[in-house]
Design a protein around this motif. Structure first.
Motif, short mmCIF file in Angstrom:
data_model
loop_
_atom_site.label_atom_id
_atom_site.label_comp_id
_atom_site.label_asym_id
_atom_site.label_seq_id
_atom_site.Cartn_x
_atom_site.Cartn_y
_atom_site.Cartn_z
N GLU A 17 23.56 18.73 24.98
CA GLU A 17 23.80 20.07 24.44
C GLU A 17 23.03 21.06 25.31
O GLU A 17 21.83 20.90 25.50
CB GLU A 17 23.33 20.15 22.99
N THR A 47 32.37 12.53 14.18
CA THR A 47 30.95 12.42 13.79
C THR A 47 30.05 12.92 14.92
O THR A 47 29.03 13.56 14.66
CB THR A 47 30.56 10.98 13.40
N ALA A 50 30.12 16.71 14.95
CA ALA A 50 29.28 17.25 13.87
C ALA A 50 27.81 17.21 14.25
O ALA A 50 27.06 18.16 13.98
CB ALA A 50 29.51 16.46 12.58
N ARG A 51 27.36 16.14 14.92
CA ARG A 51 25.96 16.04 15.35
C ARG A 51 25.65 17.08 16.44
O ARG A 51 24.58 17.68 16.45
CB ARG A 51 25.66 14.63 15.86
N LEU A 53 27.15 19.99 16.77
CA LEU A 53 27.11 21.28 16.09
C LEU A 53 25.76 21.49 15.40
O LEU A 53 25.19 22.58 15.46
CB LEU A 53 28.25 21.38 15.08
N GLU A 54 25.24 20.44 14.78
CA GLU A 54 23.92 20.52 14.14
C GLU A 54 22.84 20.87 15.17
O GLU A 54 21.99 21.72 14.93
CB GLU A 54 23.60 19.19 13.48
N ARG A 55 22.90 20.23 16.34
CA ARG A 55 21.93 20.53 17.40
C ARG A 55 22.10 21.96 17.92
O ARG A 55 21.12 22.63 18.24
CB ARG A 55 22.08 19.55 18.56
N GLU A 56 23.34 22.42 18.03
CA GLU A 56 23.58 23.79 18.48
C GLU A 56 22.92 24.79 17.53
O GLU A 56 22.35 25.78 17.98
CB GLU A 56 25.08 24.08 18.55
N HIS A 57 23.02 24.54 16.25
CA HIS A 57 22.44 25.46 15.26
C HIS A 57 20.92 25.53 15.39
O HIS A 57 20.33 26.55 15.06
CB HIS A 57 22.83 25.04 13.85
N ARG A 58 20.29 24.48 15.88
CA ARG A 58 18.84 24.51 16.13
C ARG A 58 18.51 25.07 17.52
O ARG A 58 17.51 25.74 17.71
CB ARG A 58 18.24 23.11 16.00
#
Length: 75
Positions: A17, A47, A50-51, A53-58
């Protein structure tokens, strides 16, 4: 997620990412922040997406903080 298939993901692929500055190219600007996203046994494209995207949000808030503080590291 639109455009993402639900099939299995090959474990030999490495996912990274990256948050980078924008330039005239596509994803070609200097990198501000980069983080590996593990591919886990049994992951599908959904899946894994989704992981990521979660890292992008952080990653985005951290990258913005670095840029505003003058701490960005251009890789």
């Amino acid at each position: 997620m639109p455009g993402v298939a639900a099939g299995p993901v090959q474990a030999t692929v490495r996912m990274v990412e990256s948050v980078h500055f924008v330039d005239e190219g596509v994803d070609s600007g200097p990198i501000v922040l980069q983080e590996r996203v593990p591919i886990e046994a049994g992951d599908t494209e959904l899946t894994l997406a989704a992981r990521i995207l979660e890292r992008e949000h952080r990653a985005y808030p951290e990258a913005i903080t670095r840029v505003l503080a003058g701490l960005e590291r251009r890789l």
